[in-house]
Design an enzyme around this catalytic site. Structure first.
Site, PDB file in Angstrom:
ATOM      1  N   CYS A 261     -39.071 -15.101  78.738  1.00  0.00           N
ATOM      2  CA  CYS A 261     -38.689 -14.163  77.684  1.00  0.00           C
ATOM      3  C   CYS A 261     -38.617 -14.890  76.343  1.00  0.00           C
ATOM      4  O   CYS A 261     -38.317 -16.080  76.274  1.00  0.00           O
ATOM      5  CB  CYS A 261     -37.333 -13.539  78.018  1.00  0.00           C
ATOM      6  SG  CYS A 261     -36.810 -12.291  76.804  1.00  0.00           S
TER       7      CYS A 261
ATOM      8  N   ASP B 185     -36.412 -14.535  74.200  1.00  0.00           N
ATOM      9  CA  ASP B 185     -34.997 -14.699  73.838  1.00  0.00           C
ATOM     10  C   ASP B 185     -34.685 -16.131  73.388  1.00  0.00           C
ATOM     11  O   ASP B 185     -35.014 -17.088  74.094  1.00  0.00           O
ATOM     12  CB  ASP B 185     -34.139 -14.339  75.068  1.00  0.00           C
ATOM     13  CG  ASP B 185     -32.678 -14.134  74.705  1.00  0.00           C
ATOM     14  OD1 ASP B 185     -32.070 -15.082  74.146  1.00  0.00           O
ATOM     15  OD2 ASP B 185     -32.150 -13.048  74.971  1.00  0.00           O
TER      16      ASP B 185
ATOM     17  N   ARG C 212     -32.121 -17.731  73.441  1.00  0.00           N
ATOM     18  CA  ARG C 212     -31.153 -18.460  74.279  1.00  0.00           C
ATOM     19  C   ARG C 212     -31.773 -19.029  75.542  1.00  0.00           C
ATOM     20  O   ARG C 212     -31.085 -19.635  76.354  1.00  0.00           O
ATOM     21  CB  ARG C 212     -29.999 -17.507  74.655  1.00  0.00           C
ATOM     22  CG  ARG C 212     -29.237 -16.984  73.450  1.00  0.00           C
ATOM     23  CD  ARG C 212     -28.390 -15.792  73.818  1.00  0.00           C
ATOM     24  NE  ARG C 212     -29.203 -14.660  74.264  1.00  0.00           N
ATOM     25  CZ  ARG C 212     -28.707 -13.493  74.669  1.00  0.00           C
ATOM     26  NH1 ARG C 212     -27.402 -13.312  74.708  1.00  0.00           N
ATOM     27  NH2 ARG C 212     -29.511 -12.517  75.043  1.00  0.00           N
TER      28      ARG C 212
ATOM     29  N   HIS D 250     -34.259 -13.539  82.716  1.00  0.00           N
ATOM     30  CA  HIS D 250     -32.864 -13.965  82.545  1.00  0.00           C
ATOM     31  C   HIS D 250     -31.941 -12.752  82.561  1.00  0.00           C
ATOM     32  O   HIS D 250     -32.328 -11.659  82.152  1.00  0.00           O
ATOM     33  CB  HIS D 250     -32.691 -14.772  81.247  1.00  0.00           C
ATOM     34  CG  HIS D 250     -32.901 -13.966  79.991  1.00  0.00           C
ATOM     35  ND1 HIS D 250     -31.856 -13.555  79.198  1.00  0.00           N
ATOM     36  CD2 HIS D 250     -34.023 -13.479  79.417  1.00  0.00           C
ATOM     37  CE1 HIS D 250     -32.330 -12.870  78.168  1.00  0.00           C
ATOM     38  NE2 HIS D 250     -33.645 -12.808  78.266  1.00  0.00           N
TER      39      HIS D 250
ATOM     40  N   CYS E 138     -30.826  -9.754  79.536  1.00  0.00           N
ATOM     41  CA  CYS E 138     -32.039  -9.638  78.720  1.00  0.00           C
ATOM     42  C   CYS E 138     -31.990  -8.349  77.878  1.00  0.00           C
ATOM     43  O   CYS E 138     -31.865  -7.253  78.423  1.00  0.00           O
ATOM     44  CB  CYS E 138     -33.275  -9.631  79.627  1.00  0.00           C
ATOM     45  SG  CYS E 138     -34.827  -9.519  78.707  1.00  0.00           S
TER      46      CYS E 138
END
Ligand code: CO
Length: 218
Positions: free
Chosen positions: A42, A44, A46, A98, A101
């Site tokens: 992803c 993302d 993080r 994750h 998400c």
């Protein structure tokens, strides 16, 4: 608060540290890229791929998009996959989703953000496909977590169904597809149980992982 100039300074510091630790680091990388792994994860911020699995530049080929989706009409993802498997000859393709998400949550809640809704339609399809299971769960977070796991499973199977993997398995064969999921809460990766090293593994791996996701207690 970091400013843009701080990023450039950080970069100079990072390059200097790398050189101090290994004077050949950049000259070696410049002439060779031989990663063993392809990561499909992803976007993302993080979930920084290399960092969470402790790999240096040059060690992992990476493709990231919102909600780690693999669709058969996405030329970007397919090109990465083809180059990684056929040219770089990676040994492993890891689809890593994750928990927490935002893309999966938006799909689950059918929230509207504009253009991206079309992309997340793929995750809504996963939710609809597993509607019976997800609908029977109690508590919003649990269903959302399950959808994150099911999305990994479906996207990992999608990787296996591409012409790239089908061709690779028919010819040289030495590539394994994995489905992983990362937790923002503790920084740990869990395996979904899906792993396929040849065509015959795909359906069995999918159903075994699906069963293990469905029978989870938490
Ligand atoms: Co995400």
């Amino acid at each position: 608060m970091l400013e843009l100039q701080d990023l450039l300074r950080n970069n100079r510091d990072w390059a200097a540290r790398k050189l101090a630790a290994d004077p050949q680091f950049f000259s070696r990388l410049q002439h060779q890229q031989a990663p063993k792994w392809l990561w499909i994860g992803c976007s993302d911020s993080r979930v920084p791929a290399n960092e969470i699995v402790g790999l240096d530049p040059g060690e992992m080929f990476v493709h990231r998009n919102v909600a780690n989706v693999v669709v058969h009409t996405d030329l970007n993802c397919l090109s990465v996959l083809q180059y990684a498997v056929e040219v770089l000859k990676v040994q492993h393709v890891i689809v890593c989703g994750h928990y927490g998400c935002g893309g999966v949550r938006a799909a689950w809640e059918r929230r509207q953000f504009g253009l991206i809704d079309n992309w997340l339609r793929n995750v809504q399809d996963v939710a609809e496909h597993h509607h019976d299971h997800l609908g029977g769960l109690t508590g919003g977070t649990r269903a959302e977590d399950r959808l994150c796991e099911l999305n990994v499973l479906e996207q990992a199977r999608n990787v296996c169904r591409t012409t790239v993997l089908q061709d690779a398995w028919r010819t040289h064969g030495a590539v394994t597809v994995h489905g992983w999921i990362y937790s923002l809460q503790d920084g740990l990766i869990r395996e979904t149980g899906f792993r396929a090293s040849r065509r015959e593994d795909v359906d069995r791996g999918y159903h075994e992982a699906l069963e293990s996701i469905r029978t989870k207690q938490s």
